[in-house]
Design a protein around this motif. Structure first.
Motif, PDB file in Angstrom:
ATOM      1  N   ILE A  50     194.246  99.923  84.510  1.00  0.00           N
ATOM      2  CA  ILE A  50     193.194  99.095  84.419  1.00  0.00           C
ATOM      3  C   ILE A  50     193.832  99.176  86.658  1.00  0.00           C
ATOM      4  CG2 ILE A  50     193.434  96.271  85.069  1.00  0.00           C
ATOM      5  CD1 ILE A  50     191.746  97.553  82.849  1.00  0.00           C
ATOM      6  N   ALA A  51     195.384  99.003  86.945  1.00  0.00           N
ATOM      7  CA  ALA A  51     195.336  99.422  87.881  1.00  0.00           C
ATOM      8  C   ALA A  51     194.619 100.212  88.988  1.00  0.00           C
ATOM      9  CB  ALA A  51     197.198  99.434  88.291  1.00  0.00           C
ATOM     10  N   MET A  52     194.538 101.072  88.460  1.00  0.00           N
ATOM     11  CA  MET A  52     193.418 102.055  88.942  1.00  0.00           C
ATOM     12  C   MET A  52     192.160 101.831  89.566  1.00  0.00           C
ATOM     13  SD  MET A  52     194.718 105.572  87.654  1.00  0.00           S
ATOM     14  CE  MET A  52     193.729 106.624  88.740  1.00  0.00           C
ATOM     15  N   VAL A  53     191.561 100.805  87.966  1.00  0.00           N
ATOM     16  CA  VAL A  53     190.558 100.887  88.153  1.00  0.00           C
ATOM     17  C   VAL A  53     189.990  99.198  89.974  1.00  0.00           C
ATOM     18  CG1 VAL A  53     188.677  98.531  87.631  1.00  0.00           C
ATOM     19  CG2 VAL A  53     189.478 100.666  86.094  1.00  0.00           C
ATOM     20  N   ILE A  54     191.167  98.661  89.697  1.00  0.00           N
ATOM     21  CA  ILE A  54     190.946  97.976  90.678  1.00  0.00           C
ATOM     22  C   ILE A  54     190.826  98.471  92.004  1.00  0.00           C
ATOM     23  CG2 ILE A  54     191.699  95.861  92.057  1.00  0.00           C
ATOM     24  CD1 ILE A  54     193.156  94.830  88.910  1.00  0.00           C
ATOM     25  N   TRP A  55     191.786 100.040  92.500  1.00  0.00           N
ATOM     26  CA  TRP A  55     192.204 100.164  93.456  1.00  0.00           C
ATOM     27  C   TRP A  55     190.797 100.974  93.802  1.00  0.00           C
ATOM     28  CZ3 TRP A  55     197.585 101.915  91.681  1.00  0.00           C
ATOM     29  CH2 TRP A  55     198.321 100.873  91.716  1.00  0.00           C
ATOM     30  N   VAL A  56     190.585 101.630  93.192  1.00  0.00           N
ATOM     31  CA  VAL A  56     188.785 102.974  93.691  1.00  0.00           C
ATOM     32  C   VAL A  56     188.006 101.914  93.860  1.00  0.00           C
ATOM     33  CG1 VAL A  56     187.725 103.439  91.788  1.00  0.00           C
ATOM     34  CG2 VAL A  56     189.294 104.002  92.067  1.00  0.00           C
ATOM     35  N   ASP A  57     187.438 100.174  92.980  1.00  0.00           N
ATOM     36  CA  ASP A  57     186.549  99.875  93.126  1.00  0.00           C
ATOM     37  C   ASP A  57     186.721  98.981  94.728  1.00  0.00           C
ATOM     38  OD1 ASP A  57     184.729  97.138  92.126  1.00  0.00           O
ATOM     39  OD2 ASP A  57     185.669  96.040  92.293  1.00  0.00           O
ATOM     40  N   GLN A  58     188.550  98.669  95.102  1.00  0.00           N
ATOM     41  CA  GLN A  58     188.267  98.174  96.728  1.00  0.00           C
ATOM     42  C   GLN A  58     188.070  99.140  97.358  1.00  0.00           C
ATOM     43  OE1 GLN A  58     188.518  94.954  96.688  1.00  0.00           O
ATOM     44  NE2 GLN A  58     187.846  94.351  94.861  1.00  0.00           N
ATOM     45  N   VAL A  59     188.616 100.144  97.197  1.00  0.00           N
ATOM     46  CA  VAL A  59     188.532 101.311  97.863  1.00  0.00           C
ATOM     47  C   VAL A  59     186.969 101.652  98.288  1.00  0.00           C
ATOM     48  CG1 VAL A  59     188.106 103.940  99.296  1.00  0.00           C
ATOM     49  CG2 VAL A  59     190.780 102.690  98.097  1.00  0.00           C
ATOM     50  N   LYS A  60     186.155 101.329  97.380  1.00  0.00           N
ATOM     51  CA  LYS A  60     184.423 101.991  97.384  1.00  0.00           C
ATOM     52  C   LYS A  60     184.078 100.049  98.271  1.00  0.00           C
ATOM     53  CE  LYS A  60     184.407 103.990  93.079  1.00  0.00           C
ATOM     54  NZ  LYS A  60     183.272 104.077  91.504  1.00  0.00           N
ATOM     55  N   VAL A  61     184.897  99.396  98.397  1.00  0.00           N
ATOM     56  CA  VAL A  61     183.698  97.854  98.930  1.00  0.00           C
ATOM     57  C   VAL A  61     184.350  98.295 100.443  1.00  0.00           C
ATOM     58  CG1 VAL A  61     184.376  95.609  99.108  1.00  0.00           C
ATOM     59  CG2 VAL A  61     184.001  96.449  96.894  1.00  0.00           C
ATOM     60  N   LEU A  62     186.110  98.495 100.140  1.00  0.00           N
ATOM     61  CA  LEU A  62     186.561  98.523 101.781  1.00  0.00           C
ATOM     62  C   LEU A  62     185.379  99.361 102.253  1.00  0.00           C
ATOM     63  CD1 LEU A  62     188.420  97.781 104.064  1.00  0.00           C
ATOM     64  CD2 LEU A  62     189.932  99.755 103.105  1.00  0.00           C
ATOM     65  N   PHE A  63     184.967 100.595 102.351  1.00  0.00           N
ATOM     66  CA  PHE A  63     184.875 102.250 102.479  1.00  0.00           C
ATOM     67  C   PHE A  63     182.960 102.097 102.099  1.00  0.00           C
ATOM     68  CE2 PHE A  63     188.925 103.381 102.533  1.00  0.00           C
ATOM     69  CZ  PHE A  63     188.993 103.165 103.940  1.00  0.00           C
ATOM     70  N   GLY A  64     182.365 101.053 101.811  1.00  0.00           N
ATOM     71  CA  GLY A  64     181.204 100.998 101.175  1.00  0.00           C
ATOM     72  C   GLY A  64     180.126 102.518 101.048  1.00  0.00           C
ATOM     73  N   LEU A  65     181.661 102.698  99.366  1.00  0.00           N
ATOM     74  CA  LEU A  65     181.771 104.316  99.256  1.00  0.00           C
ATOM     75  C   LEU A  65     180.654 103.590  97.850  1.00  0.00           C
ATOM     76  CD1 LEU A  65     184.734 105.950  99.313  1.00  0.00           C
ATOM     77  CD2 LEU A  65     182.534 105.941 100.773  1.00  0.00           C
ATOM     78  N   GLY A  66     180.100 104.397  97.161  1.00  0.00           N
ATOM     79  CA  GLY A  66     179.128 103.888  95.601  1.00  0.00           C
ATOM     80  C   GLY A  66     178.138 102.738  95.154  1.00  0.00           C
ATOM     81  N   GLY A  67     177.545 103.046  96.309  1.00  0.00           N
ATOM     82  CA  GLY A  67     177.000 101.457  95.879  1.00  0.00           C
ATOM     83  C   GLY A  67     177.167 100.393  96.789  1.00  0.00           C
ATOM     84  N   LYS A  68     178.170 100.138  97.725  1.00  0.00           N
ATOM     85  CA  LYS A  68     178.878  99.327  97.691  1.00  0.00           C
ATOM     86  C   LYS A  68     178.654  98.645  99.606  1.00  0.00           C
ATOM     87  CE  LYS A  68     181.452  98.518  93.905  1.00  0.00           C
ATOM     88  NZ  LYS A  68     181.407  97.285  93.149  1.00  0.00           N
ATOM     89  N   THR A  69     178.893  97.476  99.568  1.00  0.00           N
ATOM     90  CA  THR A  69     178.284  97.147 100.679  1.00  0.00           C
ATOM     91  C   THR A  69     179.830  96.613 101.578  1.00  0.00           C
ATOM     92  OG1 THR A  69     176.346  95.930 100.376  1.00  0.00           O
ATOM     93  CG2 THR A  69     177.406  95.052 102.070  1.00  0.00           C
TER      94      THR A  69
END
Length: 438
Positions: free
Chosen positions: A129-148
């Motif tokens: 679950i910790a990794m899920v949060i880290w991966v999700d927030q990295v995507k948000v920060l860098f705009g990856l995986g469809g994140k803004t």
């Protein structure tokens, strides 16, 4: 009696600082907005404090519950493109079904099943679950995986994230080194203090980067009432099609709420030397999450860090949890106008730190420090943790927990596989586990 009353109120006040900050951060991460997280952070501990099965505990939005809620919310907005009201009604439907599931689990006395989940699976699940949060927030920060990505310079946002993370991590150590009295540090919670400090800095220097949104119009009681009514599932949502679509998500959240809450209950039992009523705890979680959903909030569970903090701050009765919830709601009323000044990058830093708190660091540290990798038995335990962690992070958390549990019991039956103790930090390596040279 008066002394206990004061201790409970003071402990609840201390916990409310962390609850308010994390509630806002998890609300933003969920996609439903900071207000949704803060409402849940206030409502859920009040109801579970009154009706839950653990005497000293604080419930509210947690990293695991928010990670899955974010998937539900993103799916709903994608499904009902252009119709925010229907999307929110579907989200409320999922959260309500999840609450009913927890309520039924308590009524049918399913709390005892938590004791069958191996400790190795639990450790891997929490790390996943910790990794899920880290991966999700990295995507948000860098705009990856469809994140803004947040607006503003990328380097500036990265710097704000790193500074926030390190500051929250180091502030308690700094206060301890300065020998600040506990009665003073009680009112300097790391997360809330750093959020306020970073917000003052970014506002004073007019740093151009994206600010967060409450995600709901709550200027008056009337607006809040209208929002609640608009989010209630209507006849358009209460159809067989949408009920079938909502059911798997509700089941996933229910199973996660079950695990998240009861695992923390067992941790609190270890600290307090008491025994929680696990079925009553499930009923309390069902009631509290149901109310939070009706009020436009996000799901929660019994929160380990906040519960331990309540215990360490000297709470004696259920009033401590109730006070934490009440003070959180009061904080929402006082600070709601200022929440919009906080930058998105700061909350990403907060979530990175929250995930670190969830991640199971102790086993990995001891595994290498005590050279457990030389033991076949410890390597099997390590394998179960890694299997559960990676499957949780990159595939499906329910498949991870269920399959790993099945594999464990098959291994136990056929090859005598053993679980790691719950208090493995204090374990001494038995001589029989020492490696043999052939």
């Amino acid at each position: 009696m008066k002394k206990t009353f004061a201790q409970d109120l003071l402990a609840g006040l201390s916990v409310s600082f962390a609850a308010l900050a994390l509630g806002a951060a998890f609300g933003v991460m969920s996609g439903r907005g900071a207000f949704a997280g803060m409402i849940a952070a206030g409502v859920i501990p009040i109801i579970t404090g009154l009706f839950g099965g653990t005497r000293l505990s604080v419930s509210g939005p947690t990293g695991p519950m928010t990670a899955v809620s974010a998937v539900v919310i993103a799916m709903a907005y994608d499904k009902f493109q252009g119709d925010r009201q229907l999307a929110e009604q579907f989200i409320t439907l999922v959260f309500m079904l999840m609450s009913v599931g927890l309520l039924l689990a308590g009524i049918f006395r399913l709390g005892k099943l938590i004791r069958f989940v191996p400790q190795t699976v639990i450790l891997g699940f929490m790390s996943g679950i910790a990794m899920v949060i880290w991966v999700d927030q990295v995507k948000v920060l860098f705009g990856l995986g469809g994140k803004t990505a947040p607006t503003g310079e990328l380097s500036l946002n990265v710097a704000l994230v790193v500074i926030t993370f390190l500051a929250i991590f180091l502030l308690p150590k700094l206060l301890a080194r300065l020998r600040i009295p506990k009665k003073v540090t009680l009112f300097i919670p790391a997360t809330l203090t750093i959020i306020i400090l970073m917000t003052v800095i970014t506002t004073a220097f007019n740093i151009e980067t994206q600010r967060i949104s409450l995600g709901a119009s709550v200027g008056t009681f009337g607006e809040f009432r209208d929002m609640v009514i608009a989010y209630l599932p209507s006849a358009k949502i209460l159809t067989a099609e949408y009920l079938l679509l909502a059911a798997p998500y509700a089941l996933q959240l229910m199973l996660l709420g079950y695990l998240d809450s009861l695992l923390t209950a067992l941790i609190m039992d270890h600290l307090t030397k008491e025994r929680s009523n696990l079925n009553r705890e499930l009923v309390g979680q069902g009631l509290s999450n149901g109310l939070a959903a009706l009020l436009g909030g996000i799901p929660g569970a019994q929160a380990t860090i906040r519960s331990v903090l309540l215990f360490k701050e000297g709470a004696q009765t259920r009033l401590g949890a109730v006070a934490a919830g009440v003070f959180t709601l009061l904080g929402l009323l006082v600070f709601s106008e200022h929440i919009g000044l906080i930058t998105s990058a700061v909350f990403i830093g907060v979530l990175f730190k929250a995930a670190l708190d969830v991640f199971e660091k102790e086993f990995f540290m001891i595994y290498f420090k005590r050279k457990w990798y030389l033991s076949r038995e410890r390597n099997i335990q390590f394998g179960f943790i890694m299997y559960t962690m990676l499957l949780t992070a990159f595939y499906d958390l329910n498949v991870a927990v269920i399959s790993a549990t099945i594999f464990y019991f098959v291994g136990k039956k056929l090859w005598g596989v053993k679980d790691v103790n719950a208090d493995f930090v204090n374990e001494e390596e038995p001589a029989r586990l020492a490696p043999t040279v052939s």
